[in-house]
Write an enzyme that holds these catalytic residues in place. Structure first.
Site, mmCIF file in Angstrom:
data_model
loop_
_atom_site.group_PDB
_atom_site.id
_atom_site.type_symbol
_atom_site.label_atom_id
_atom_site.label_comp_id
_atom_site.label_asym_id
_atom_site.label_seq_id
_atom_site.Cartn_x
_atom_site.Cartn_y
_atom_site.Cartn_z
ATOM 1 N N ARG A 1 0.881 -1.243 0.090
ATOM 2 C CA ARG A 1 -0.028 -0.276 -0.130
ATOM 3 C C ARG A 1 1.085 1.160 -0.093
ATOM 4 O O ARG A 1 0.376 2.366 -0.409
ATOM 5 C CB ARG A 1 -0.975 0.135 1.205
ATOM 6 C CG ARG A 1 -2.037 -0.839 1.146
ATOM 7 C CD ARG A 1 -3.053 -1.125 2.210
ATOM 8 N NE ARG A 1 -2.648 -2.308 3.035
ATOM 9 C CZ ARG A 1 -3.185 -2.399 4.234
ATOM 10 N NH1 ARG A 1 -3.823 -1.432 4.930
ATOM 11 N NH2 ARG A 1 -2.763 -3.631 5.002
ATOM 12 N N GLU B 1 1.151 -6.652 13.323
ATOM 13 C CA GLU B 1 0.229 -6.826 14.150
ATOM 14 C C GLU B 1 -0.518 -8.269 14.160
ATOM 15 O O GLU B 1 -0.959 -8.857 15.099
ATOM 16 C CB GLU B 1 -0.959 -5.901 13.628
ATOM 17 C CG GLU B 1 -2.261 -5.678 14.638
ATOM 18 C CD GLU B 1 -2.922 -4.560 14.079
ATOM 19 O OE1 GLU B 1 -2.878 -3.978 13.030
ATOM 20 O OE2 GLU B 1 -4.111 -4.357 14.570
#
Ligand code: PRP
Ligand code: MG
Length: 175
Positions: free
Chosen positions: A63, A100
């Site tokens: 991204r 994460e």
């Protein structure tokens, strides 16, 4: 400033339980898809750092590539892609990090920078900071210097900024 933060906030979609239960995914695709908003964000990042403060833009797969290419084109600079493991064809440095959700390795070509070349590093989201920490380390291992690090969205409760300290982070929106 606050206008930029409001703009980003208005173009983020919260997706619960993606990619796994209890993770709230922050989807910035609506911001990328809005030409006026995307240009404003890119121009805002360039204005914050100053177009003469960096020589090249580093984008983090995947991204971060979207933002990096736009900033590079807007300023007449080039892009150095930092890629997920196994994608680069020539000799590369690698840094692993805990995400994460899961674990990953990022790589950069060993000859990606000329000595001391100033790199503006960009990504869409700063969460735990693992991705950013690995990338900033890779830039320096490859002979570049970090001129700045900017994200569109910082999730402050995950402590990424602390993990990167003493390096600074510029975030358009911090939640
Ligand atoms: C997401 C996001 C950041 C990173 C932030 O990328 O785009 O790069 O996580 O997380 P962290 O601060 O906890 O490291 P992801 O690895 O999901 O892959 P993508 O950009 O290829 O979608
Ligand atoms: Mg990413």
């Amino acid at each position: 400033g606050p206008a930029m933060a409001r703009l980003v906030a208005s173009r983020v979609l919260d997706v619960p339980d993606f990619p796994k239960p209890d993770v709230l995914f922050k989807d910035l695709m609506p911001l990328f898809a809005d030409g006026v908003a995307f240009r404003a964000v890119v121009d805002g990042i360039v204005e914050h750092h100053g177009r003469d403060s960096f020589d090249v833009v580093v984008g983090i797969e995947a991204r971060g590539f979207v933002v990096a290419a736009a900033i590079a084109y807007a300023t007449g600079k080039g892009v150095v892609p930092v890629r997920k493991a196994g994608k680069l064809p020539r000799a590369a440095y690698a840094e692993s990090y805990a995400l994460e959700y899961g674990e990953a390795t990022l790589e950069v070509h060993q000859d990606a920078f000329t000595a001391g070349q100033r790199a503006l590093v960009v990504d869409d989201v700063l969460a735990t900071g693992g991705t950013a920490r690995a990338t900033l380390d890779l830039v320096e291992r490859a002979g570049g210097t970090v001129a700045g690090f900017t994200v569109l969205l910082e999730l402050s409760f995950l402590g990424g900024r602390e993990r990167l300290s003493p390096r600074g982070v510029h975030a358009l929106l911090t939640v």
